[in-house]
Design a protein around this motif. Structure first.
Motif, mmCIF file in Angstrom:
data_model
loop_
_atom_site.group_PDB
_atom_site.id
_atom_site.type_symbol
_atom_site.label_atom_id
_atom_site.label_comp_id
_atom_site.label_asym_id
_atom_site.label_seq_id
_atom_site.Cartn_x
_atom_site.Cartn_y
_atom_site.Cartn_z
ATOM 1 N N VAL A 286 0.860 -1.183 0.000
ATOM 2 C CA VAL A 286 0.000 0.000 0.000
ATOM 3 C C VAL A 286 0.900 1.238 0.000
ATOM 4 N N ALA A 287 0.652 2.137 -0.959
ATOM 5 C CA ALA A 287 1.487 3.348 -1.066
ATOM 6 C C ALA A 287 1.035 4.368 -0.023
ATOM 7 N N VAL A 288 1.987 4.861 0.766
ATOM 8 C CA VAL A 288 1.666 5.860 1.797
ATOM 9 C C VAL A 288 2.694 6.976 1.764
ATOM 10 N N ASP A 289 2.318 8.115 2.358
ATOM 11 C CA ASP A 289 3.315 9.183 2.504
ATOM 12 C C ASP A 289 4.052 8.992 3.828
ATOM 13 N N GLU A 290 4.879 9.951 4.195
ATOM 14 C CA GLU A 290 5.687 9.733 5.402
ATOM 15 C C GLU A 290 4.869 9.783 6.689
ATOM 16 N N TYR A 291 3.607 10.192 6.584
ATOM 17 C CA TYR A 291 2.716 10.148 7.753
ATOM 18 C C TYR A 291 1.834 8.899 7.730
ATOM 19 N N SER A 292 2.114 7.983 6.816
ATOM 20 C CA SER A 292 1.359 6.730 6.670
ATOM 21 C C SER A 292 -0.041 6.946 6.080
ATOM 22 N N ALA A 301 -2.301 3.542 6.316
ATOM 23 C CA ALA A 301 -1.792 2.159 6.359
ATOM 24 C C ALA A 301 -0.453 2.157 7.095
ATOM 25 N N ILE A 302 -0.257 1.144 7.924
ATOM 26 C CA ILE A 302 0.999 1.006 8.678
ATOM 27 C C ILE A 302 1.450 -0.452 8.662
ATOM 28 N N GLY A 303 2.696 -0.664 9.042
ATOM 29 C CA GLY A 303 3.219 -2.023 9.214
ATOM 30 C C GLY A 303 3.621 -2.683 7.913
ATOM 31 N N ASP A 304 3.681 -4.006 7.951
ATOM 32 C CA ASP A 304 4.217 -4.785 6.830
ATOM 33 C C ASP A 304 3.458 -4.585 5.525
ATOM 34 N N VAL A 305 2.193 -4.212 5.613
ATOM 35 C CA VAL A 305 1.413 -4.046 4.372
ATOM 36 C C VAL A 305 1.954 -2.874 3.551
ATOM 37 N N THR A 306 2.723 -1.984 4.213
ATOM 38 C CA THR A 306 3.335 -0.863 3.478
ATOM 39 C C THR A 306 4.770 -1.183 3.070
ATOM 40 N N CYS A 323 -1.406 7.826 15.316
ATOM 41 C CA CYS A 323 -2.368 8.349 16.308
ATOM 42 C C CYS A 323 -2.077 9.799 16.651
ATOM 43 N N GLU A 324 -0.786 10.129 16.762
ATOM 44 C CA GLU A 324 -0.424 11.533 17.023
ATOM 45 C C GLU A 324 -0.969 12.421 15.903
ATOM 46 N N THR A 325 -0.787 11.951 14.667
ATOM 47 C CA THR A 325 -1.177 12.752 13.509
ATOM 48 C C THR A 325 -2.699 12.835 13.364
ATOM 49 N N ALA A 326 -3.342 11.668 13.427
ATOM 50 C CA ALA A 326 -4.766 11.606 13.069
ATOM 51 C C ALA A 326 -5.701 11.906 14.237
ATOM 52 N N PHE A 327 -5.224 11.729 15.492
ATOM 53 C CA PHE A 327 -6.141 11.902 16.631
ATOM 54 C C PHE A 327 -5.668 12.935 17.653
ATOM 55 N N LYS A 328 -4.439 13.410 17.510
ATOM 56 C CA LYS A 328 -3.972 14.371 18.522
ATOM 57 C C LYS A 328 -3.530 15.690 17.892
ATOM 58 N N ASN A 329 -3.849 15.825 16.626
ATOM 59 C CA ASN A 329 -3.509 17.077 15.931
ATOM 60 C C ASN A 329 -2.017 17.419 16.077
ATOM 61 N N LYS A 333 6.024 11.699 12.220
ATOM 62 C CA LYS A 333 6.457 10.614 11.336
ATOM 63 C C LYS A 333 7.582 9.852 12.016
ATOM 64 N N PHE A 334 7.681 8.588 11.674
ATOM 65 C CA PHE A 334 8.721 7.756 12.286
ATOM 66 C C PHE A 334 10.042 7.977 11.556
ATOM 67 N N ASP A 335 11.110 8.003 12.311
ATOM 68 C CA ASP A 335 12.447 8.185 11.742
ATOM 69 C C ASP A 335 13.095 6.791 11.579
ATOM 70 N N TYR A 336 13.291 6.395 10.326
ATOM 71 C CA TYR A 336 13.776 5.031 10.038
ATOM 72 C C TYR A 336 15.301 4.894 10.150
ATOM 73 N N ASP A 337 16.000 5.975 10.497
ATOM 74 C CA ASP A 337 17.466 5.887 10.623
ATOM 75 C C ASP A 337 17.849 5.169 11.910
ATOM 76 N N ASN A 338 18.894 4.385 11.812
ATOM 77 C CA ASN A 338 19.475 3.719 12.979
ATOM 78 C C ASN A 338 18.491 2.868 13.776
ATOM 79 N N VAL A 339 17.666 2.135 13.072
ATOM 80 C CA VAL A 339 16.794 1.152 13.730
ATOM 81 C C VAL A 339 17.628 -0.116 13.943
ATOM 82 N N PRO A 340 17.792 -0.552 15.187
ATOM 83 C CA PRO A 340 18.587 -1.764 15.396
ATOM 84 C C PRO A 340 17.819 -3.002 14.939
#
Ligand code: FAD
Length: 460
Positions: A286-292, A301-306, A323-329, A333-340
């Motif tokens: 599923v194609a998403v932007d950096e806010y999913s 869409a989030i997780g493996d489906v993306t 949730c921060e974006t869609a429900f808490k105004n 976005k998640f930072d994918y750098d340096n994920v162990p």
């Protein structure tokens, strides 16, 4: 009267979906989630958790060998059925906790398949209801696949069945070079199964640091796994004596079980994405932007489906950002750098940041620190096990760009190394940390001499 039945409808109660549903409900939103199998998803039911139990079960055989040189005499016998029962009880308990937590957060759970009928409405397959939601989150994960065009592939299993084999095979061929293939090869070998790992590429663990790949291949071969590289299945033939894997490099291997771990695909089949107008990438994700967010304003869409970084903690962090974006105004976005990440091979691998090759590509010149040594625990034994540690450093500002470990507890060590590297630690700051003796980890802070790879040394 609200216009929709729910403020949020989540499809899939796996790592990402459960977290998103709970967090959204905690803001006071009316949330429902649909799950067609067990709550908890891949990680809890047929991924990380049961796999780690299998690694633990398998690793005992190595520990018994080590124990002998410490004066212990253990008569060990492994009972696969007993292990499966214990594992399944625990998995059911965990799945129950996930279900209970959804309830406690006020999320309504539909234990059935959901499918879009239009951008705001979903059909629920068992209860034959149609529900509507203001926002929809697709968190349907991925599925393993086998090559459909391979003759005899119907005799092969994937990781899904490997968790429930009625009995342990005597001989197994594991196909693939990714982390799941390598982990399962280790699991079966440790449990006494004659194990062959077949991979079409030139070395296992594509995308990992080349020294890690070479070191691990050597180590797993020492633990008895036969590694066949540069070979692709042409056919699997069922014979009276077993399954014959015929490879395109002329090698034939007979086994009692063939397991394909050649990749996973985003699971969007039959989800009704056309009806919702949601676009896919050419890969099927599923194609998403950096806010999913998908191309449809209220569908996310989030997780493996993306298919961004297919790991449980990443799916969870994407859920939190959603949730921060869609429900808490609070657009996040998640930072994918340096994920162990880890490979729970035997010995395991822990890695964070850039590989040597990636760092050379980004920075040109880099400094490398590398150490190989025998861990103290096996020095009383005849087992020739070696740890490998490597740091990749940017010489311009001395920032550590990557850390790679192959050896006991590599995953545990890399979790903490990742904190420092994520915070931007430099090599002098790293070295200022006093060693903790006697440990494997102390080598990480005592590597002072730069390592020049043989191919570069020859050129200098
Ligand atoms: P999932 O957890 O897959 O959840 C999706 C859920 O959606 C599923 O429960 C599915 O049944 C449900 N679903 C799908 N379609 C529908 C529908 N139409 N209606 C209702 N429900 C639906 N990651 C790690 O971080 N560490 C590891 O050690 C690790 N080991 C792994 C080992 C294996 C063998 C595998 C396969 C994966 C492993 N992973 C590991 C990856 C990890 O499991 C996934 O990244 C993670 O589970 C993704 O979470 P998700 O929420 O995207 O999807």
């Amino acid at each position: 009267m609200p216009q929709y039945d729910y403020d949020l409808f989540v499809i899939g109660a796996g790592s990402g979906g459960v977290r998103a549903a709970r967090l959204a409900a905690m803001t006071g939103a009316r949330v429902a989630v649909a799950e067609e199998h067990e709550v908890g998803g891949t990680c809890v039911v047929r991924g990380c958790i049961p796999k780690k139990f299998m690694v633990y079960a398998s690793d005992f055989s190595h520990e018994f060998k080590v124990a002998k040189s410490y004066g212990w005499h253990v008569e060990a016998r492994f009972d696969w059925r007993e292990f499966l029962t214990a594992k399944d009880i625990e998995i059911a308990r965990l799945s129950g906790i996930y279900t209970a937590n959804l309830g406690k957060a006020g999320v309504e759970l539909f234990h059935e398949r959901a499918q879009f009928v239009d951008p705001h409405r979903l059909d629920l397959k068992n209860s034959k209801r149609t529900v509507s939601a203001e926002k929809v989150l697709i968190a349907t994960g991925g599925r393993p696949f086998k090559p459909d065009d391979l003759a005899g592939v119907e005799h092969a299993i994937t990781s899904e069945e490997a968790f429930h084999l009625p009995h342990l095979p005597k001989r197994i061929v594991v196909v693939g070079g990714g982390y799941i293939a390598v982990e399962f090869a280790g699991i079966f070998a440790g449990l006494g199964v004659e194990t062959t790992l077949v991979y079409r590429g030139s070395n296992i663990l594509r995308g990992f640091d080349d020294d890690v790949r070479a070191h691990l291949t050597d180590q797993i071969e020492r633990r008895g796994i036969r590694v066949i590289l540069g070979g692709t299945h042409e056919v699997i033939e069922k014979r009276d004596s077993g399954l014959l894997s015929k490879l395109d490099n002329g090698i034939e291997v007979e086994s009692d079980q063939v397991m394909f771990a050649t990749g996973r695909k985003p699971y969007t089949h039959g989800l009704g994405l056309d009806a919702a107008g949601v676009k896919l990438k050419p890969t099927g994700a599923v194609a998403v932007d950096e806010y999913s967010r998908t191309n449809v304003e209220h569908i996310w869409a989030i997780g493996d489906v993306t298919d961004r970084m297919n790991l449980t903690p990443v799916a969870i962090r994407e859920a939190i950002a959603f949730c921060e974006t869609a429900f808490k105004n609070h657009p996040s976005k998640f930072d994918y750098d340096n994920v162990p990440t880890a490979v729970f091979s035997q010995p395991p691998v822990g890695t964070v940041g850039l590989t040597e090759a990636e760092a050379r590509k980004h920075c040109g010149k880099i400094d490398v620190y590398l150490s190989r040594f025998r861990p103290q625990k096996t020095t009383l034994t005849k087992i020739d096990e070696r740890v490998m540690m490597k740091l990749v450093v940017d010489p311009r500002d001395q920032k550590i760009l990557g850390a790679h470990i192959v050896g006991p507890e590599a995953a545990e060590m890399i979790q903490f190394a990742a904190i420092a590297i994520k915070a931007g630690i430099t090599k002098p700051q790293w070295d200022a940390t006093c060693a903790l003796h006697p440990t494997i980890g102390e080598e990480m802070v005592t590597m002072r001499e730069k390592y020049i790879p043989p191919e570069l040394a020859a050129a200098e």
